[in-house]
Design a protein around this motif. Structure first.
Motif, mmCIF file in Angstrom:
data_model
loop_
_atom_site.group_PDB
_atom_site.id
_atom_site.type_symbol
_atom_site.label_atom_id
_atom_site.label_comp_id
_atom_site.label_asym_id
_atom_site.label_seq_id
_atom_site.Cartn_x
_atom_site.Cartn_y
_atom_site.Cartn_z
ATOM 1 N N ALA A 173 12.017 -2.868 -8.410
ATOM 2 C CA ALA A 173 11.740 -1.864 -10.263
ATOM 3 C C ALA A 173 10.268 -0.921 -9.411
ATOM 4 O O ALA A 173 9.339 -1.446 -9.086
ATOM 5 C CB ALA A 173 10.965 -3.149 -10.824
ATOM 6 N N ASP A 174 10.556 0.309 -9.152
ATOM 7 C CA ASP A 174 9.277 1.114 -8.650
ATOM 8 C C ASP A 174 9.800 2.453 -8.703
ATOM 9 O O ASP A 174 11.338 3.047 -8.867
ATOM 10 C CB ASP A 174 9.440 0.972 -7.113
ATOM 11 C CG ASP A 174 7.768 1.155 -6.301
ATOM 12 O OD1 ASP A 174 7.220 2.206 -7.703
ATOM 13 O OD2 ASP A 174 7.380 0.836 -5.824
ATOM 14 N N VAL A 175 8.821 2.981 -8.989
ATOM 15 C CA VAL A 175 8.892 4.232 -9.773
ATOM 16 C C VAL A 175 9.846 5.516 -8.388
ATOM 17 O O VAL A 175 9.595 5.675 -7.495
ATOM 18 C CB VAL A 175 7.951 5.228 -10.000
ATOM 19 C CG1 VAL A 175 7.741 4.272 -10.848
ATOM 20 C CG2 VAL A 175 7.023 5.432 -9.414
ATOM 21 N N ASN A 176 10.160 6.619 -8.812
ATOM 22 C CA ASN A 176 10.612 7.865 -8.067
ATOM 23 C C ASN A 176 9.653 9.212 -8.883
ATOM 24 O O ASN A 176 9.240 9.191 -9.139
ATOM 25 C CB ASN A 176 11.990 8.189 -7.732
ATOM 26 C CG ASN A 176 12.199 8.265 -6.377
ATOM 27 O OD1 ASN A 176 11.860 9.634 -6.084
ATOM 28 N ND2 ASN A 176 13.521 8.287 -6.362
ATOM 29 N N LYS B 97 -0.220 -5.048 -3.446
ATOM 30 C CA LYS B 97 -0.370 -4.139 -2.022
ATOM 31 C C LYS B 97 0.609 -3.655 -1.682
ATOM 32 O O LYS B 97 0.690 -2.843 -0.469
ATOM 33 C CB LYS B 97 -0.714 -5.652 -1.299
ATOM 34 C CG LYS B 97 -2.052 -6.551 -1.095
ATOM 35 C CD LYS B 97 -2.790 -5.483 -0.705
ATOM 36 C CE LYS B 97 -4.630 -6.205 -0.650
ATOM 37 N NZ LYS B 97 -4.758 -6.545 -1.907
ATOM 38 N N GLU B 98 1.399 -3.584 -2.643
ATOM 39 C CA GLU B 98 2.632 -2.415 -1.963
ATOM 40 C C GLU B 98 2.287 -1.170 -1.414
ATOM 41 O O GLU B 98 3.101 -0.190 -0.758
ATOM 42 C CB GLU B 98 3.826 -2.022 -3.462
ATOM 43 C CG GLU B 98 5.039 -0.999 -3.053
ATOM 44 C CD GLU B 98 4.272 0.252 -2.550
ATOM 45 O OE1 GLU B 98 5.320 0.355 -2.277
ATOM 46 O OE2 GLU B 98 4.033 0.591 -3.858
ATOM 47 N N GLU B 99 1.100 -0.487 -2.201
ATOM 48 C CA GLU B 99 0.389 1.085 -2.088
ATOM 49 C C GLU B 99 -0.189 0.731 -0.282
ATOM 50 O O GLU B 99 -0.974 1.961 -0.363
ATOM 51 C CB GLU B 99 -1.118 0.727 -2.452
ATOM 52 C CG GLU B 99 -0.235 1.669 -4.626
ATOM 53 C CD GLU B 99 1.492 2.252 -5.017
ATOM 54 O OE1 GLU B 99 1.131 3.360 -3.321
ATOM 55 O OE2 GLU B 99 1.457 2.529 -5.372
ATOM 56 N N ILE B 100 -0.158 -0.492 0.519
ATOM 57 C CA ILE B 100 -0.746 -0.424 1.871
ATOM 58 C C ILE B 100 0.166 -1.016 2.580
ATOM 59 O O ILE B 100 -0.062 -1.795 3.560
ATOM 60 C CB ILE B 100 -2.606 -0.774 2.385
ATOM 61 C CG1 ILE B 100 -2.529 -2.410 1.438
ATOM 62 C CG2 ILE B 100 -3.356 0.229 0.538
ATOM 63 C CD1 ILE B 100 -3.850 -2.760 1.467
ATOM 64 N N SER C 78 7.993 -5.670 -9.220
ATOM 65 C CA SER C 78 7.701 -4.616 -9.121
ATOM 66 C C SER C 78 6.654 -5.162 -8.331
ATOM 67 O O SER C 78 5.864 -6.523 -8.600
ATOM 68 C CB SER C 78 7.216 -4.373 -10.783
ATOM 69 O OG SER C 78 6.320 -5.131 -11.660
ATOM 70 N N HIS C 79 5.121 -3.835 -8.410
ATOM 71 C CA HIS C 79 3.835 -3.794 -7.616
ATOM 72 C C HIS C 79 2.953 -3.706 -8.656
ATOM 73 O O HIS C 79 3.556 -2.277 -9.730
ATOM 74 C CB HIS C 79 3.728 -2.729 -6.753
ATOM 75 C CG HIS C 79 3.329 -1.781 -6.293
ATOM 76 N ND1 HIS C 79 2.840 -1.260 -6.953
ATOM 77 C CD2 HIS C 79 4.716 -1.021 -6.574
ATOM 78 C CE1 HIS C 79 3.092 0.241 -6.634
ATOM 79 N NE2 HIS C 79 4.287 0.449 -6.186
ATOM 80 N N ILE C 80 1.783 -4.066 -9.056
ATOM 81 C CA ILE C 80 0.968 -3.688 -9.876
ATOM 82 C C ILE C 80 -0.391 -3.985 -9.498
ATOM 83 O O ILE C 80 -1.134 -3.025 -9.783
ATOM 84 C CB ILE C 80 0.638 -5.566 -10.787
ATOM 85 C CG1 ILE C 80 1.104 -6.790 -9.251
ATOM 86 C CG2 ILE C 80 1.920 -5.475 -12.407
ATOM 87 C CD1 ILE C 80 0.056 -6.938 -9.313
ATOM 88 N N GLN D 9 0.662 3.626 -13.390
ATOM 89 C CA GLN D 9 1.628 3.885 -14.303
ATOM 90 C C GLN D 9 2.769 3.475 -13.369
ATOM 91 O O GLN D 9 3.982 2.778 -12.603
ATOM 92 C CB GLN D 9 2.320 5.099 -14.581
ATOM 93 C CG GLN D 9 1.609 5.391 -16.239
ATOM 94 C CD GLN D 9 2.300 6.080 -17.097
ATOM 95 O OE1 GLN D 9 2.689 5.926 -17.721
ATOM 96 N NE2 GLN D 9 1.887 8.004 -17.211
ATOM 97 N N ASP D 10 2.388 3.985 -11.338
ATOM 98 C CA ASP D 10 3.188 3.617 -10.431
ATOM 99 C C ASP D 10 2.205 2.192 -10.005
ATOM 100 O O ASP D 10 1.447 2.446 -9.897
ATOM 101 C CB ASP D 10 2.740 4.946 -9.424
ATOM 102 C CG ASP D 10 3.777 3.878 -7.844
ATOM 103 O OD1 ASP D 10 4.185 2.555 -8.063
ATOM 104 O OD2 ASP D 10 2.944 4.887 -6.659
ATOM 105 N N ASP D 11 2.657 0.896 -10.080
ATOM 106 C CA ASP D 11 4.307 0.907 -10.233
ATOM 107 C C ASP D 11 3.904 0.128 -11.289
ATOM 108 O O ASP D 11 4.624 -1.127 -12.233
ATOM 109 C CB ASP D 11 4.970 -0.268 -9.512
ATOM 110 C CG ASP D 11 6.460 -0.055 -10.138
ATOM 111 O OD1 ASP D 11 6.944 0.327 -10.573
ATOM 112 O OD2 ASP D 11 6.639 -1.643 -9.039
ATOM 113 N N ARG D 12 2.976 0.126 -12.726
ATOM 114 C CA ARG D 12 2.810 -0.815 -14.029
ATOM 115 C C ARG D 12 3.443 -0.712 -15.028
ATOM 116 O O ARG D 12 3.730 -1.499 -15.700
ATOM 117 C CB ARG D 12 1.446 -0.555 -14.542
ATOM 118 C CG ARG D 12 0.266 -1.455 -13.576
ATOM 119 C CD ARG D 12 -0.900 -1.595 -13.793
ATOM 120 N NE ARG D 12 -1.519 -1.436 -12.356
ATOM 121 C CZ ARG D 12 -3.069 -1.407 -11.922
ATOM 122 N NH1 ARG D 12 -3.098 0.567 -13.234
ATOM 123 N NH2 ARG D 12 -3.028 -1.496 -10.969
HETATM 124 MN MN MN Z 1 4.937 2.183 -6.075
#
Ligand code: MN
Ligand code: MN
Length: 461
Positions: A336-339, A289-292, A100-102, A259-262
């Motif tokens: 493990a990430d959100v939709n 760094k997933e968000e970038i 997952s990403h934090i 909450q994305d993605d904690r």
């Molecule tokens: Mn995410």
């Protein structure tokens, strides 16, 4: 689970086992605490690391030899954490990974942020990740992060979380004077360079230049012993100052920032803590760094997985190239990430037969991407078949999900960076309403089901 005539599926609250309703609320109470204590990637990693240590994970440096059941934790640069539980099966046969990403969207301070204008001190920001800029105006913002002095000393800053502490805020234009602004396209109505946070209004002296700015600098010096130049080696983030809360008259949802993605980070953390003598070695990974775009040396588009696996295999006495490649290629992973949850206020962007809904359980997302699945890792049906069986055997309520209608937008996750090694991977996480906003909404029962899903996957063979 998907009934032929009912694309909505069953409400997961109605599918809970005896005693699970209480467990759902209890789980989410702890989740709320985690969210409130983890508003940045560093804070999340610190909390994950501390929890792992408390629960018997030992640092890789302290580990002499590896036996099945051994629990190890690796922390890198304060922004990556890996929790490993050694399995019975030889490691070169592959491992089970949940990643997952934090990191979450926010406003970062620029490296030279502080300036004075119109008798006010302001802090310049550069937004991080995909935000709708208007959502960050006229709300209380807390400042979290670190400042590193020239001698290497690190100053930790958290300001604006306690009610007695001040907050920062970015002003919004009054409607009376917003006629021109309101006629603009939403994407152009607020410029990135106008996201400047109010930081002060008292001058240091009666006469002189930049007195208000200098007063703010003095407060920074008094309170944190930092100088203006220290901003150049800092990582300061503005995040919503309000806490995460229960949402709904029935308290069935969680609203809050990050909450994305904690949400996946917390659920997978609780999952890995309960893993006992797994058949396969388990790697529960938390990355930045997933968000970038997962770039940089703390993102998953680096050699981090390979390095962690190699370190573990080194301890296991298996350092030949072929074993390492085989381990990676034979592994299985949940990204493990959100939709995006179908939002009744905005039905036009969702294709309801394939998108995910709040309360319908954890979402298995075969592919993400945009414009013809671009930049997506499209999961293999052979792997999806196994996941379906696993979730049904383990009483995990789940649903399928696609990120909105075709060609309406899109997005990606870390799945592709794991697929790179040849491992099987699929996206799996909860549905979120208002994703990337300062107050994202999830369903408590979905959060609980994601925890059950991750735990079952980690224990699976
Ligand atoms: Mn995410
Ligand atoms: Mn995101």
């Amino acid at each position: 689970m998907l009934d032929k005539d009912d694309h909505l599926g069953k409400n997961a609250w109605t599918e809970l086992l005896p005693g699970e309703t209480e467990a759902v609320h209890k789980f989410n109470k702890s989740y709320l605490d985690f969210l409130n204590q983890s508003k940045t990637e560093r804070e999340a990693i610190e909390n994950i690391y501390r929890t792992a240590r408390d629960k018997g994970f030992i640092s890789i440096d302290e580990c002499q030899d590896l036996k099945p059941g051994q629990k190890i934790v690796i922390r890198e640069k304060g922004k990556i954490c890996a929790l490993i539980v050694m399995g019975q099966d030889p490691i070169e046969n592959g491992i089970n990974i949940v990643a997952s990403h934090i990191d979450s969207p926010r406003l970062d301070l620029k490296v030279r942020p502080l300036y004075e204008e119109d008798g006010l001190a302001l802090l310049k920001t550069h937004y991080y990740g995909g935000i709708k800029k208007y959502q960050w105006l006229a709300i209380p913002l807390a400042m979290h992060g670190v400042v590193v002095k020239k001698d290497g000393h690190m100053v930790n800053i958290v300001m604006g979380e306690k009610t007695e502490e001040p907050v920062l805020t970015i002003s919004d234009l009054l409607p009376h004077l917003a006629k021109e602004q309101m006629e603009k396209k939403m994407s152009e109505a607020i410029s990135g360079e106008s996201l400047n946070a109010l930081a002060g209004s008292i001058p240091l002296d009666k006469e002189g230049k930049d007195l208000v700015k200098n007063h703010v600098l003095q407060r920074l010096k008094d309170q944190y012993e930092i100088e203006e130049e220290d901003f150049t080696s800092a990582e300061l983030e503005l995040v919503p100052a309000f806490p995460a809360r229960e949402v709904g008259l029935d308290r069935s949802m969680v609203g809050g920032y990050g909450q994305d993605d904690r949400v996946s980070a917390y659920a997978s953390l609780q999952g890995v803590l309960e893993v006992k003598d797994p058949a396969k070695t388990v790697l529960c990974l938390f990355v930045d760094k997933e968000e970038i775009g997962s770039v940089g040396n703390t993102g998953l588009h680096s050699l981090v997985i390979e390095n962690i696996v190699t370190e573990i295999m080194h301890l296991a006495g298996k350092t030949n190239y072929l074993d390492i490649r085989r381990c990676l290629a034979r592994s299985c992973a949940l990204s493990a990430d959100v939709n995006a949850a179908v939002d009744p206020n905005y039905p036009d962007v969702f294709e309801k037969r394939n998108c995910s809904f709040l309360t319908r359980g954890v979402v298995v997302t075969k592919f993400t991407g945009s414009r013809g699945k671009s930049e997506s890792s499209d999961a293999n049906p052979e792997f999806l078949g196994r996941i379906r069986k696993l979730f049904e055997d383990e009483k995990v309520s789940w649903q399928v999900g696609e990120l909105g209608k075709v060609d309406i937008g899109g997005g990606g996750t870390v799945a592709q960076y794991m697929a790179y090694y040849g491992m099987e991977v699929v996206d799996c996480g909860v549905a979120v309403m208002g994703m990337h906003s300062p107050f994202e909404i999830v369903s408590k029962v979905d959060v609980y089901m994601s925890y059950k899903a991750y735990r079952a996957f980690m224990q699976s063979f």
